[in-house]
Scaffold this active site. Structure first.
Site, PDB file in Angstrom:
ATOM      1  N   LEU A  89       1.039   7.567   8.489  1.00 24.84           N
ATOM      2  CA  LEU A  89       1.806   8.141   7.391  1.00 24.84           C
ATOM      3  C   LEU A  89       2.654   9.266   7.972  1.00 24.84           C
ATOM      4  O   LEU A  89       2.217   9.980   8.882  1.00 24.84           O
ATOM      5  CB  LEU A  89       0.894   8.691   6.293  1.00 24.84           C
ATOM      6  CG  LEU A  89       0.063   7.680   5.497  1.00 24.84           C
ATOM      7  CD1 LEU A  89      -0.789   8.400   4.457  1.00 24.84           C
ATOM      8  CD2 LEU A  89       0.953   6.645   4.821  1.00 24.84           C
ATOM      9  N   ASP A  90       3.859   9.435   7.438  1.00 24.34           N
ATOM     10  CA  ASP A  90       4.714  10.525   7.882  1.00 24.34           C
ATOM     11  C   ASP A  90       4.017  11.862   7.673  1.00 24.34           C
ATOM     12  O   ASP A  90       3.144  12.008   6.808  1.00 24.34           O
ATOM     13  CB  ASP A  90       6.036  10.522   7.099  1.00 24.34           C
ATOM     14  CG  ASP A  90       6.953   9.383   7.512  1.00 24.34           C
ATOM     15  OD1 ASP A  90       6.705   8.769   8.565  1.00 24.34           O
ATOM     16  OD2 ASP A  90       7.912   9.111   6.766  1.00 24.34           O
ATOM     17  N   PHE A  91       4.470  12.856   8.437  1.00 29.84           N
ATOM     18  CA  PHE A  91       3.920  14.211   8.403  1.00 29.84           C
ATOM     19  C   PHE A  91       3.777  14.746   6.971  1.00 29.84           C
ATOM     20  O   PHE A  91       2.732  15.275   6.587  1.00 29.84           O
ATOM     21  CB  PHE A  91       4.832  15.125   9.236  1.00 29.84           C
ATOM     22  CG  PHE A  91       4.530  16.585   9.144  1.00 29.84           C
ATOM     23  CD1 PHE A  91       3.449  17.121   9.807  1.00 29.84           C
ATOM     24  CD2 PHE A  91       5.349  17.426   8.406  1.00 29.84           C
ATOM     25  CE1 PHE A  91       3.173  18.489   9.744  1.00 29.84           C
ATOM     26  CE2 PHE A  91       5.097  18.784   8.323  1.00 29.84           C
ATOM     27  CZ  PHE A  91       3.997  19.319   9.000  1.00 29.84           C
ATOM     28  N   THR A  93       3.874  13.017   4.095  1.00 33.30           N
ATOM     29  CA  THR A  93       3.286  12.085   3.141  1.00 33.30           C
ATOM     30  C   THR A  93       1.777  12.268   3.086  1.00 33.30           C
ATOM     31  O   THR A  93       1.117  12.393   4.113  1.00 33.30           O
ATOM     32  CB  THR A  93       3.610  10.630   3.547  1.00 33.30           C
ATOM     33  OG1 THR A  93       5.018  10.487   3.683  1.00 33.30           O
ATOM     34  CG2 THR A  93       3.098   9.653   2.503  1.00 33.30           C
TER      35      THR A  93
END
Length: 246
Positions: A89-91, A93
């Site tokens: 998951l993105d930073f 998110t």
């Protein structure tokens, strides 16, 4: 020894601020963990020593919370030194992730992600109002080397990227809408890029934004709320859920 860097080389100088949010274990068995990731935490540690803290680092060093975080009859937190992440998951998110606890589970889950047989669902809040109640965003995504770490929509060099959406709630003052996304591909930054491309960026996003969207939230309002896949050993369906915090 002298090391030279090509003028065209891209350097990632991002330093993540400290993340005080906790990772919670939602489910555990001998093969997998379902985790609830906080916003503001890397999935994997970065090359810079100040970017050591991450989901994976906390997994292998035993820095997790939740029902399964402590073995029976002990106060010590449990570490998972063999754990591997099969997706990220993105930073910014938050939400649900699956981790594999041994090589066989890692290989099996990786196959499912590569085959796009894993079902993912996200909740986001977008700036403005989408015209339709539901639809599909089908726009290819490519690297944007001059503007690293950004990516871009590009029909010439981009890889296929498809996101389905459904409007869940229309909000006013300020004008925004709550949306459920179901990405059918797993490109980096996909939902953030697609939202901006159709004129309605995700609130709080620092990379893909307009003049209004970033200051409308203190964090990226994107949360991975559901994850469905086949258990790597039993083959039975797993349906993990994480409650959206916004």
């Amino acid at each position: 020894m002298i090391v030279t860097v090509s003028p065209s080389a891209t350097v990632d100088d991002f330093i993540a601020p400290p993340c005080h949010g906790e990772i919670r274990i939602l489910y555990q068995d001998d093969d997998i963990l379902l985790l609830d990731k906080p916003t503001g935490l890397l999935s994997l540690s970065g090359k810079h020593p100040l970017n050591k803290d991450s989901v994976h680092y906390r997994l292998v060093t035993g820095q997790l919370k939740g029902l399964f975080a402590r073995p029976a009859n002990t106060e010590e937190l449990q570490a998972f030194p063999t754990a591997a992440l099969v997706h990220r998951l993105d930073f910014g998110t938050s939400g649900i992730m699956v981790a594999a606890l041994h090589k066989r589970a890692t290989a099996e889950l990786s196959k499912q992600f590569q085959a796009r047989s894993v079902s993912k669902s996200y909740i986001a809040i977008l700036e403005g109002q989408l015209e339709n109640e539901q639809g599909v965003i089908d726009l290819p995504i490519a690297k944007d080397k001059p503007n690293f770490p950004l990516l871009k929509v590009c029909s010439e060099s981009g890889k296929p990227a498809r996101s389905e959406y459904q409007v869940l709630e229309r909000l006013q003052q300020p004008d925004r809408c709550r949306v459920r996304f179901s990405p059918k591909t797993g490109r980096t930054h996909q939902l953030r890029i697609h939202s901006q491309a159709i004129g309605h960026p995700i609130l709080g996003c620092d990379l893909y934004k307009n003049s209004r969207s970033e200051p409308m939230a203190e964090r990226l309002l994107l949360h991975a709320t559901e994850l469905q896949f086949a258990h790597p050993t039993s083959g039975l369906p797993i349906h993990g859920r994480s409650v959206c915090p916004f």
